[in-house]
Design a protein around this motif. Structure first.
Motif, PDB file in Angstrom:
ATOM      1  N   ARG A  44       0.844  -1.200   0.000  1.00  0.00           N
ATOM      2  CA  ARG A  44       0.000   0.000   0.000  1.00  0.00           C
ATOM      3  C   ARG A  44       0.880   1.251   0.000  1.00  0.00           C
ATOM      4  O   ARG A  44       1.834   1.357   0.774  1.00  0.00           O
ATOM      5  N   PHE A  45       0.537   2.185  -0.871  1.00  0.00           N
ATOM      6  CA  PHE A  45       1.299   3.424  -0.977  1.00  0.00           C
ATOM      7  C   PHE A  45       0.798   4.422   0.065  1.00  0.00           C
ATOM      8  O   PHE A  45      -0.405   4.676   0.169  1.00  0.00           O
ATOM      9  N   LYS A  46       1.729   4.977   0.825  1.00  0.00           N
ATOM     10  CA  LYS A  46       1.354   5.955   1.850  1.00  0.00           C
ATOM     11  C   LYS A  46       1.285   7.368   1.282  1.00  0.00           C
ATOM     12  O   LYS A  46       0.407   8.150   1.631  1.00  0.00           O
ATOM     13  N   ILE A  47       2.256   7.712   0.451  1.00  0.00           N
ATOM     14  CA  ILE A  47       2.352   9.068  -0.086  1.00  0.00           C
ATOM     15  C   ILE A  47       2.361   8.987  -1.603  1.00  0.00           C
ATOM     16  O   ILE A  47       3.198   8.307  -2.185  1.00  0.00           O
ATOM     17  N   THR A  48       1.428   9.649  -2.225  1.00  0.00           N
ATOM     18  CA  THR A  48       1.398   9.695  -3.686  1.00  0.00           C
ATOM     19  C   THR A  48       1.349  11.146  -4.138  1.00  0.00           C
ATOM     20  O   THR A  48       0.860  12.020  -3.409  1.00  0.00           O
ATOM     21  N   PRO A  49       1.850  11.425  -5.320  1.00  0.00           N
ATOM     22  CA  PRO A  49       1.874  12.819  -5.785  1.00  0.00           C
ATOM     23  C   PRO A  49       0.478  13.399  -5.915  1.00  0.00           C
ATOM     24  O   PRO A  49      -0.501  12.683  -6.186  1.00  0.00           O
ATOM     25  N   ALA A  50       0.374  14.708  -5.724  1.00  0.00           N
ATOM     26  CA  ALA A  50      -0.910  15.385  -5.919  1.00  0.00           C
ATOM     27  C   ALA A  50      -1.253  15.414  -7.397  1.00  0.00           C
ATOM     28  O   ALA A  50      -0.358  15.397  -8.248  1.00  0.00           O
ATOM     29  N   PRO A  51      -2.551  15.443  -7.740  1.00  0.00           N
ATOM     30  CA  PRO A  51      -2.919  15.527  -9.164  1.00  0.00           C
ATOM     31  C   PRO A  51      -2.427  16.835  -9.757  1.00  0.00           C
ATOM     32  O   PRO A  51      -2.355  17.857  -9.069  1.00  0.00           O
TER      33      PRO A  51
END
Length: 364
Positions: free
Chosen positions: A319-326
């Motif tokens: 599971r990804f905790k931090i993903t880039p903002a759109p």
């Protein structure tokens, strides 16, 4: 051989770092022995922020899957291209594992894992030479001829997903609750695989007595694997041209703002669930705020209770905790040269959200 009652004890582990969390669970199920193996290394390479995850589905015994789970990520980390070209490093490392398993040093380790008569006989032969020093000839060894494993591994490097796959284990990405396969199931009836198999002088067969499953010469039911040297010994052909090859497909993608998690699992899971069903299953449990370990065990419990749940089973969730903002929408920019006062400016457009882009690696 199948058991009448499954072994439902589960081996489960989990971990996390600042970027992601994972859990993995494995079950022997209805099989007489457990032939799956797996490996998770959160911090394989700190300088490039690389994490490693792998699932290895053995056949003919557990020796090759256990060996690969112990060594493949180490060989990958040592490869000269690992830091700047992970695709090439994965391709070379998969092929390297076959060469490594042909050495007598590897043979000693493989026969300790055992699982079939070949390794038992080799162990006895090694034992005999210790008491017969005058017999200088070592027992013959050709590598794991009748056993092997599939391998599906994932590298998370920064915001990049890199998947290397040989066999029919599978990696699936959930993006905005939709399933996207990041690997190909390499079966003998896949057109490109059939072409290679037949060019090597073997045939793809389907026999009702063996479940109407496409096989190579009515034998093995996969077309890429590690080990299985009996299918890789045709003189004059390169490792990529043999009926079975260890060469992996490598697909890459980006972790975008809508990327949620990966499911990495052996075919014992995918025999029982479609990609979307698995994503829906995980999403429902995540909405209940339960742990990844709990979800992995729930998947195994579900699959072993289905009519097709007869295989060893291993499932890993990442599971990804931090993903880039759109990305923001582009500004309302008039066309070149401006516009007249009596003309309405062009309507603002909304940028297409980022998606996981796949690029198949070029073959050697």
């Amino acid at each position: 051989m199948a058991r009448s009652v499954p072994v439902t004890a589960m081996a489960t582990e989990s971990g996390e770092n600042e970027r992601l969390s994972y859990a993995v669970s494995a079950m022997q199920g209805y099989r007489e022995t457990m032939e799956d193996a797996h490996k998770a290394v959160l911090n394989l390479h700190a300088a490039t922020a690389t994490s490693f995850f792998g699932v290895y589905d053995g056949h003919g015994g557990p020796a090759v899957s256990k060996y690969c789970a112990k060594h493949l990520h180490k060989e990958l980390r040592k490869h000269a291209d690992f830091g700047h070209d992970p695709t090439t490093a994965l391709e070379r490392t998969f092929l390297r594992m076959d060469e490594k398993m042909k050495t007598r040093k590897a043979a000693k380790e493989l026969c300790e894992y055992g699982g079939n008569e070949y390794w038992e006989d080799y162990k006895k032969a090694i034992h005999s030479t210790r008491f017969l020093p005058f017999c200088r000839q070592k027992p013959p060894y050709d590598g794991p001829t009748s056993d092997g494993c599939t391998a599906c591994v994932v590298l998370i490097r920064g915001n990049q997903i890199i998947v290397g796959n040989a066999g029919d284990s599978r990696c699936v990405l959930s993006r905005n609750d939709h399933a996207f396969a990041l690997s190909t199931d390499f079966k003998p009836n896949v057109a490109s695989e059939r072409a290679r198999i037949e060019a090597a002088g073997r045939s793809v067969t389907v026999n009702a007595e063996r479940g109407n499953i496409p096989r190579i010469d009515n034998g093995i039911a996969i077309s890429r694997s590690l080990g299985d040297m009996a299918y890789k010994n045709i003189q004059g052909l390169s490792p990529l041209q043999q009926p079975i090859t260890a060469f992996p497909e490598v697909l890459t993608g980006n972790i975008t703002h809508d990327a949620q998690f990966l499911i990495l699992a052996c075919d014992g899971i995918w025999d029982c669930m479609t990609n979307q069903q698995a994503v829906d299953f995980v999403s429902i449990y995540l909405a209940s705020n339960v742990s990844l370990a709990y979800i992995c065990e729930a998947i195994l419990t579900h699959c072993v209770a289905t009519p097709r749940g007869r295989d060893n089973m291993t499932v890993m969730l990442i599971r990804f905790k931090i993903t880039p903002a759109p990305p923001p929408p582009p500004p309302n920019i008039p066309p070149a040269g401006g516009h007249h006062d009596d003309e309405a400016p062009p309507a603002a457009t909304t940028a297409k959200v980022g998606s996981c882009s796949h690029s198949k690696s070029s073959e050697l």
